[in-house]
Enzyme design. Structure first.
Site, mmCIF file in Angstrom:
data_model
loop_
_atom_site.group_PDB
_atom_site.id
_atom_site.type_symbol
_atom_site.label_atom_id
_atom_site.label_comp_id
_atom_site.label_asym_id
_atom_site.label_seq_id
_atom_site.Cartn_x
_atom_site.Cartn_y
_atom_site.Cartn_z
ATOM 1 N N LYS A 197 0.852 -1.189 0.000
ATOM 2 C CA LYS A 197 0.000 0.000 0.000
ATOM 3 C C LYS A 197 0.887 1.237 0.000
ATOM 4 O O LYS A 197 1.668 1.447 0.923
ATOM 5 C CB LYS A 197 -0.905 -0.024 1.230
ATOM 6 C CG LYS A 197 -1.763 1.212 1.358
ATOM 7 C CD LYS A 197 -2.751 1.089 2.507
ATOM 8 C CE LYS A 197 -3.513 2.383 2.676
ATOM 9 N NZ LYS A 197 -4.485 2.287 3.785
ATOM 10 N N LYS A 250 -2.362 -1.668 -3.807
ATOM 11 C CA LYS A 250 -3.217 -0.492 -3.736
ATOM 12 C C LYS A 250 -2.369 0.760 -3.847
ATOM 13 O O LYS A 250 -1.344 0.818 -3.169
ATOM 14 C CB LYS A 250 -3.950 -0.551 -2.394
ATOM 15 C CG LYS A 250 -4.789 0.640 -2.071
ATOM 16 C CD LYS A 250 -5.357 0.475 -0.687
ATOM 17 C CE LYS A 250 -6.033 1.796 -0.344
ATOM 18 N NZ LYS A 250 -6.198 1.985 1.048
HETATM 19 C C1 PBG Z 1 -7.554 3.198 5.845
HETATM 20 C C2 PBG Z 1 -7.813 3.073 4.387
HETATM 21 C C3 PBG Z 1 -7.658 4.035 3.393
HETATM 22 C C4 PBG Z 1 -8.114 3.444 2.228
HETATM 23 C C5 PBG Z 1 -8.491 2.148 2.531
HETATM 24 N N1 PBG Z 1 -8.288 1.944 3.862
HETATM 25 C C6 PBG Z 1 -7.184 5.428 3.474
HETATM 26 C C7 PBG Z 1 -5.784 5.735 3.752
HETATM 27 O O1 PBG Z 1 -4.932 4.858 3.924
HETATM 28 O O2 PBG Z 1 -5.498 6.942 3.877
HETATM 29 C C8 PBG Z 1 -8.183 4.118 0.888
HETATM 30 C C9 PBG Z 1 -9.296 3.654 0.015
HETATM 31 C C10 PBG Z 1 -9.649 4.555 -1.113
HETATM 32 O O3 PBG Z 1 -9.025 5.600 -1.356
HETATM 33 O O4 PBG Z 1 -10.611 4.206 -1.809
HETATM 34 N N2 PBG Z 1 -6.217 3.241 6.153
HETATM 35 ZN ZN ZN Z 2 -5.786 3.986 8.221
#
Ligand code: PBG
Ligand code: ZN
Length: 330
Positions: A197, A250
């Site tokens: 991520k 992601k």
């Molecule tokens: C929580 C999380 C996020 C997303 C999924 N889980 C936000 C982030 O990490 O700031 C992003 C999902 C999206 O943008 O559709 N940590």
């Molecule tokens: Zn988070």
């Protein structure tokens, strides 16, 4: 006309729609589509997310509306995000058995038992500072965060979650969650790891949706630097070693090279998350008639599968399932 000695003519296999469908290399099915869903506290509430037209936050008593659509579209699994009424520095409402996700799970499992429920496990929706863990000064403390994540994951599973998906990017969270679930009798509950991520501007609209933007700083001390590729393989390898059942990359579209790398290297099912910013860009460009929205949904979703996704998490899940049913893609 000149007689060419041309033995290979790739166009031969493109000359008829039935034939094109026959030789198609990427097959996708609604079975592999996951719809992300925002659940909020309150009553009789359905609020459109300003930066994500067509996506809403629902109170539990209005969830049925969207769940009916999901089921009718043939989508079989959802990824649940909670927006609590109360936030504190520890994010304590995250593991409250009466918390928003826990109550939503009980409602969904009772009324839509056929839906497969995955929960996002993270602290940022629950902490007053909006970071994904417990702060030590301004630094997110890794090991303290593992304790609260484990408690949160366990409470989700106890409330009926079929699978948990930790998205915090702390080191060692898969092992911590696995141990907690196993020692509580949940050895059969899978963990989908947000293994790779990146710290990404593509999450902007989500933070709006989940009210989870960090109050100071950014997430670069825990999410990955988008310049890095080998690091993605190290992250994935660690999560495999710690017992992750499914890996995730992601965001999606800007990271399809990483999707391919992870797919080739690891023998685990691979999920791709087409995130909020990807959705919003397509919606905005579609609304302005700069692109054909439906064409772009099809093309970018198939691209994720072609790169190596076994499953796709997408806000376009319902539309995508429709396009597959109509034979437009698939
Ligand atoms: C929580 C999380 C996020 C997303 C999924 N889980 C936000 C982030 O990490 O700031 C992003 C999902 C999206 O943008 O559709 N940590
Ligand atoms: Zn988070």
């Amino acid at each position: 006309m000149m007689e060419l000695e041309l033995l290979e003519r790739p166009r031969r296999l493109r000359s008829n729609p039935a034939l094109r469908a026959m030789v198609r290399e990427t097959r996708i099915s609604a079975d592999t589509i996951i719809y992300p869903l925002f659940v909020m506290e309150g009553e009789n509430s359905k609020e459109e997310i300003v930066s994500m037209p067509g996506q809403y936050r629902y109170s539990i008593d209005r969830l049925g509306e969207v769940l009916d659509q999901v089921v009718d579209a043939g989508v079989k699994s959802i990824l649940i995000f909670g927006i609590p009424a109360y936030k504190d520095p520890q994010g304590s409402s995250a593991w409250d058995s009466e918390g928003i996700v826990q109550r939503a799970l009980r409602y969904i499992k009772k009324n839509y038992p056929q839906l497969y429920c995955i929960t996002d496990v993270c602290m940022c929706e629950y902490t007053s500072h909006g970071h994904c863990g417990i702060l030590q000064g301004t630094y997110v403390d890794n090991d303290k965060t593992l304790d609260v994540l484990s408690k949160t994951a366990l409470s989700h599973v106890q409330a009926g979650a079929d699978m948990v998906a930790p998205s915090d990017m702390m080191d060692g969270r898969i092992l911590a969650l696995r141990k907690t679930l196993d020692s509580s009798g949940f050895v059969t509950t899978p963990i989908m790891s947000y293994a790779v991520k990146y710290a990404s501007g593509y999450y902007g609209p989500f933070r709006d949706a989940a009210d989870s933007a960090p109050a100071f700083g950014d997430r670069k001390s825990y999410q990955m630097d988008f310049h890095n590729r080998r690091e993605a393989l190290r992250e994935a390898a660690l999560d495999v070693a710690e017992g992750a059942d499914i890996l995730m990359v992601k965001p999606g579209l800007a990271y399809l090279d990483i999707v391919r790398d992870v797919k080739e290297r690891f023998e685990k099912p691979l999920a791709v998350y087409s995130v909020s910013g990807e959705y919003s860009m397509i919606k905005a460009a579609g609304a302005a008639n700069y692109i054909d929205q439906d064409d772009i949904i099809c093309e970018s979703s198939v691209a994720a599968y072609r790169a190596g996704a076994d499953m796709l998490i997408t806000y376009f899940a319902k539309e995508l399932a429709g396009f597959i049913r109509e034979g437009r893609i698939g």
